[in-house]
Design a protein around this motif. Sequence first.
Motif, PDB file in Angstrom:
ATOM      1  N   THR A   1      47.983  37.001  41.620  1.00  0.00           N
ATOM      2  CA  THR A   1      48.905  35.894  41.837  1.00  0.00           C
ATOM      3  C   THR A   1      48.598  34.717  40.915  1.00  0.00           C
ATOM      4  O   THR A   1      49.281  33.707  40.970  1.00  0.00           O
ATOM      5  CB  THR A   1      48.836  35.406  43.304  1.00  0.00           C
ATOM      6  OG1 THR A   1      47.536  34.847  43.559  1.00  0.00           O
ATOM      7  CG2 THR A   1      49.091  36.554  44.263  1.00  0.00           C
ATOM      8  N   CYS A   2      47.558  34.844  40.100  1.00  0.00           N
ATOM      9  CA  CYS A   2      47.221  33.761  39.173  1.00  0.00           C
ATOM     10  C   CYS A   2      48.342  33.567  38.157  1.00  0.00           C
ATOM     11  O   CYS A   2      49.056  34.507  37.807  1.00  0.00           O
ATOM     12  CB  CYS A   2      45.926  34.070  38.432  1.00  0.00           C
ATOM     13  SG  CYS A   2      44.465  33.888  39.464  1.00  0.00           S
ATOM     14  N   ASP A   3      48.452  32.359  37.661  1.00  0.00           N
ATOM     15  CA  ASP A   3      49.464  32.052  36.657  1.00  0.00           C
ATOM     16  C   ASP A   3      48.952  32.453  35.285  1.00  0.00           C
ATOM     17  O   ASP A   3      48.296  31.669  34.594  1.00  0.00           O
ATOM     18  CB  ASP A   3      49.798  30.558  36.688  1.00  0.00           C
ATOM     19  CG  ASP A   3      50.886  30.193  35.690  1.00  0.00           C
ATOM     20  OD1 ASP A   3      51.498  31.136  35.134  1.00  0.00           O
ATOM     21  OD2 ASP A   3      51.110  28.998  35.456  1.00  0.00           O
ATOM     22  N   LEU A   4      49.224  33.685  34.894  1.00  0.00           N
ATOM     23  CA  LEU A   4      48.799  34.167  33.582  1.00  0.00           C
ATOM     24  C   LEU A   4      49.847  33.876  32.508  1.00  0.00           C
ATOM     25  O   LEU A   4      49.678  34.278  31.361  1.00  0.00           O
ATOM     26  CB  LEU A   4      48.508  35.669  33.639  1.00  0.00           C
ATOM     27  CG  LEU A   4      47.380  36.076  34.590  1.00  0.00           C
ATOM     28  CD1 LEU A   4      47.157  37.581  34.517  1.00  0.00           C
ATOM     29  CD2 LEU A   4      46.092  35.332  34.266  1.00  0.00           C
TER      30      LEU A   4
ATOM     31  N   GLY B   1      43.947  32.408  30.485  1.00  0.00           N
ATOM     32  CA  GLY B   1      44.362  32.326  31.882  1.00  0.00           C
ATOM     33  C   GLY B   1      43.574  33.269  32.762  1.00  0.00           C
ATOM     34  O   GLY B   1      43.202  32.922  33.893  1.00  0.00           O
ATOM     35  N   TYR B   2      43.302  34.462  32.266  1.00  0.00           N
ATOM     36  CA  TYR B   2      42.528  35.441  33.042  1.00  0.00           C
ATOM     37  C   TYR B   2      41.111  34.921  33.275  1.00  0.00           C
ATOM     38  O   TYR B   2      40.568  35.048  34.379  1.00  0.00           O
ATOM     39  CB  TYR B   2      42.487  36.770  32.293  1.00  0.00           C
ATOM     40  CG  TYR B   2      41.713  37.854  33.016  1.00  0.00           C
ATOM     41  CD1 TYR B   2      42.214  38.448  34.161  1.00  0.00           C
ATOM     42  CD2 TYR B   2      40.472  38.276  32.547  1.00  0.00           C
ATOM     43  CE1 TYR B   2      41.515  39.446  34.831  1.00  0.00           C
ATOM     44  CE2 TYR B   2      39.754  39.268  33.208  1.00  0.00           C
ATOM     45  CZ  TYR B   2      40.278  39.855  34.344  1.00  0.00           C
ATOM     46  OH  TYR B   2      39.581  40.835  34.999  1.00  0.00           O
TER      47      TYR B   2
ATOM     48  N   ASP C   1      40.154  31.769  33.383  1.00  0.00           N
ATOM     49  CA  ASP C   1      40.231  30.687  34.360  1.00  0.00           C
ATOM     50  C   ASP C   1      40.460  31.220  35.764  1.00  0.00           C
ATOM     51  O   ASP C   1      40.000  30.644  36.759  1.00  0.00           O
ATOM     52  CB  ASP C   1      41.358  29.714  33.996  1.00  0.00           C
ATOM     53  CG  ASP C   1      40.991  28.811  32.829  1.00  0.00           C
ATOM     54  OD1 ASP C   1      39.800  28.769  32.459  1.00  0.00           O
ATOM     55  OD2 ASP C   1      41.890  28.153  32.281  1.00  0.00           O
ATOM     56  N   CYS C   2      41.187  32.323  35.851  1.00  0.00           N
ATOM     57  CA  CYS C   2      41.464  32.935  37.147  1.00  0.00           C
ATOM     58  C   CYS C   2      40.187  33.530  37.745  1.00  0.00           C
ATOM     59  O   CYS C   2      39.892  33.352  38.922  1.00  0.00           O
ATOM     60  CB  CYS C   2      42.512  34.020  36.951  1.00  0.00           C
ATOM     61  SG  CYS C   2      43.395  34.438  38.446  1.00  0.00           S
TER      62      CYS C   2
ATOM     63  N   THR D   1      44.385  38.477  44.983  1.00  0.00           N
ATOM     64  CA  THR D   1      44.467  37.042  44.708  1.00  0.00           C
ATOM     65  C   THR D   1      44.611  36.804  43.214  1.00  0.00           C
ATOM     66  O   THR D   1      45.413  35.983  42.772  1.00  0.00           O
ATOM     67  CB  THR D   1      43.200  36.331  45.220  1.00  0.00           C
ATOM     68  OG1 THR D   1      43.082  36.563  46.621  1.00  0.00           O
ATOM     69  CG2 THR D   1      43.271  34.835  44.953  1.00  0.00           C
ATOM     70  N   TYR D   2      43.822  37.551  42.412  1.00  0.00           N
ATOM     71  CA  TYR D   2      43.885  37.370  40.972  1.00  0.00           C
ATOM     72  C   TYR D   2      45.259  37.713  40.415  1.00  0.00           C
ATOM     73  O   TYR D   2      45.724  37.104  39.459  1.00  0.00           O
ATOM     74  CB  TYR D   2      42.825  38.238  40.281  1.00  0.00           C
ATOM     75  CG  TYR D   2      41.410  37.792  40.564  1.00  0.00           C
ATOM     76  CD1 TYR D   2      41.146  36.461  40.892  1.00  0.00           C
ATOM     77  CD2 TYR D   2      40.361  38.684  40.513  1.00  0.00           C
ATOM     78  CE1 TYR D   2      39.860  36.041  41.160  1.00  0.00           C
ATOM     79  CE2 TYR D   2      39.064  38.268  40.777  1.00  0.00           C
ATOM     80  CZ  TYR D   2      38.814  36.945  41.099  1.00  0.00           C
ATOM     81  OH  TYR D   2      37.544  36.528  41.359  1.00  0.00           O
TER      82      TYR D   2
ATOM     83  N   GLN E   1      32.658  32.753  42.887  1.00  0.00           N
ATOM     84  CA  GLN E   1      32.774  31.686  41.897  1.00  0.00           C
ATOM     85  C   GLN E   1      31.408  31.231  41.388  1.00  0.00           C
ATOM     86  O   GLN E   1      31.198  31.078  40.183  1.00  0.00           O
ATOM     87  CB  GLN E   1      33.529  30.485  42.491  1.00  0.00           C
ATOM     88  CG  GLN E   1      34.992  30.737  42.753  1.00  0.00           C
ATOM     89  CD  GLN E   1      35.243  31.491  44.045  1.00  0.00           C
ATOM     90  OE1 GLN E   1      34.316  31.740  44.827  1.00  0.00           O
ATOM     91  NE2 GLN E   1      36.492  31.872  44.285  1.00  0.00           N
TER      92      GLN E   1
ATOM     93  N   ASP F   1      37.489  30.468  38.311  1.00  0.00           N
ATOM     94  CA  ASP F   1      37.942  29.449  39.257  1.00  0.00           C
ATOM     95  C   ASP F   1      37.583  28.056  38.753  1.00  0.00           C
ATOM     96  O   ASP F   1      36.459  27.571  38.920  1.00  0.00           O
ATOM     97  CB  ASP F   1      37.342  29.658  40.652  1.00  0.00           C
ATOM     98  CG  ASP F   1      37.894  28.645  41.666  1.00  0.00           C
ATOM     99  OD1 ASP F   1      38.742  27.815  41.277  1.00  0.00           O
ATOM    100  OD2 ASP F   1      37.474  28.688  42.829  1.00  0.00           O
TER     101      ASP F   1
END
Length: 406
Positions: free
Chosen positions: A52-55, A188-189, A191-192, A49-50, A264, A195
Motif C-alpha cells: 500500500t506504500c506510495d511507490l 520509494g521502496y 522509504d517504504c 502493508t508495503y 523499523q 519507514d
Amino acid sequence: MRNLLLFTLLVTTAFQAIGQEFTTYDNGLIYSKRTMFELRGIVDSLNLTYKTCDLNRTYASVPQAQGFYISLTEGNMKEAFSDMKDHIPLKAFREKYPVAEISDTLLVISTAYTNRDQEEKVRLFSMGMEGSGNSLYCDADVYKEGDTGYYVVHYPANEYSKEYMEAYYIPQTFHSAVMPSTYAHKVGYADCLIDTTTSKFTRDATYGNVDMPDNWEALSDKKKEKLLSRMRQTRVMGMCSMDDSPRRHAVNMAVLSAATVNWQVFLRAHLDIMNDRFERLSDGNYAWTRRQTYIKELEELNIQVLDLMIGISLRTADPAEHHYTSSVSRTARALSETRYPEVTEATLLAMVTDAKLDVFNRLIGFYLISGYADYLEDETHKARLEKDIAAAVATLPEYITREVEN
C-alpha cells in the motif's frame, strides 16, 4: 623501538582475537536461526502493508550544472571579488587575472542544508570520475533559481593562512529534473521498507553504554522491549578505529528488534552496520577492512535487496525527512558479496548508461559498479566486467570522462 614492537604486537593480537567480527551461527549469519525466523515472520506480516506504500511518488534530481572551479591566492582580491559580483565574463576574468587557477568544465552540484546555528546554507561541490571535488559553503540567498554567474567565497588573511578566494562559475542555470520512474520506485521502496517516520535513536538519546546480558533470550518480552528502549536512548561513541563497541551496540539493537517485532529499528540498525555509520573519535583506515557489510542476512529475507541498496544510494533534491542515505563505497562492497551478481551488474551498468537519469546519479551508478568490481576475487570475472564498465563510461558526457582520457 621496544614501544613500537609492543604496539605492533598489541594490534596484531587484537585482530587475531576478534577474528570474525561478530559471532557467526550455524546458518553462517550473524543472527541465529531463531532471530532469522522472527525476521521472516515480520517481513511476511508486513508485506501487505508495503504493497500500500506510495511507490508512484515523483522525486527531483539534485540541482546540477556544468561549471568551472576558480581559485585565486594572490593579486588584487578585492577587485577580483568586485568583478565577479559584476558578472565579468570568464574569458575576460582569465585575461585580467592570469594567476588564477581555473578548472576544465565540471559537473557542479548544489545542495541546501541547515548548519548548527540553524542558518540556511548552500553547499556547492564538483563531481567527476574520481569522486567529489572542492566544496564551497555559501549563504542560502546566494543561490536563486535561474541564476547564473559566480558563486564566490572570500577568505581574509589570518594568523594561520594568507588571503585567498575561491568560486564556482556557472554559465548556465542549475537544473533539476524529475527522476525516471524506474529509479523513483527504488527510492520509494527504500522509504517504504525503512519507514521514514522512525529513527534508530530517540530524540533524547545521550552518550553512554548499555550491556547486553548473556541470558537476554530468557528475558520476558516486556523486559526485552525495555532493554531495547534503553539502547535506543543511548548513543555509543567509539574511541578509535579498533573500538567496535558502536557496531556491537547496533547488532544488539538489531537482535532485540527482531525479538520484539520492531522491523523499523532492526533495518536501520543493520543498515548502519552495513554502512559503518558510527561516531568515532578517530578512525584509522587499517581497521576498515575488518568491518564487514553483512548483505547475506538481508538476502535471506523476503525483500528486494538490490532495489533497497540502489534506493538508498540515489540522491534526490526532496528526500523524506528520515530518508536513509547510504555510503556508496560501503554499498558497493556489500553488493560484491551478493548471491545475485548477474542481475546486480546488469542493473548498475544500465544505471550508468541511462541518458534519462541525471548525470549525478549516473556517476553514483559508476561508483557502485566500479567499487563492486574492485572487491571481486575472480580476476577473469573482474577483467570482463571492467570492459563492460569502460563501455558504460563512454556513454557519459565528454566533460565528465575527459579526466579518464587525460
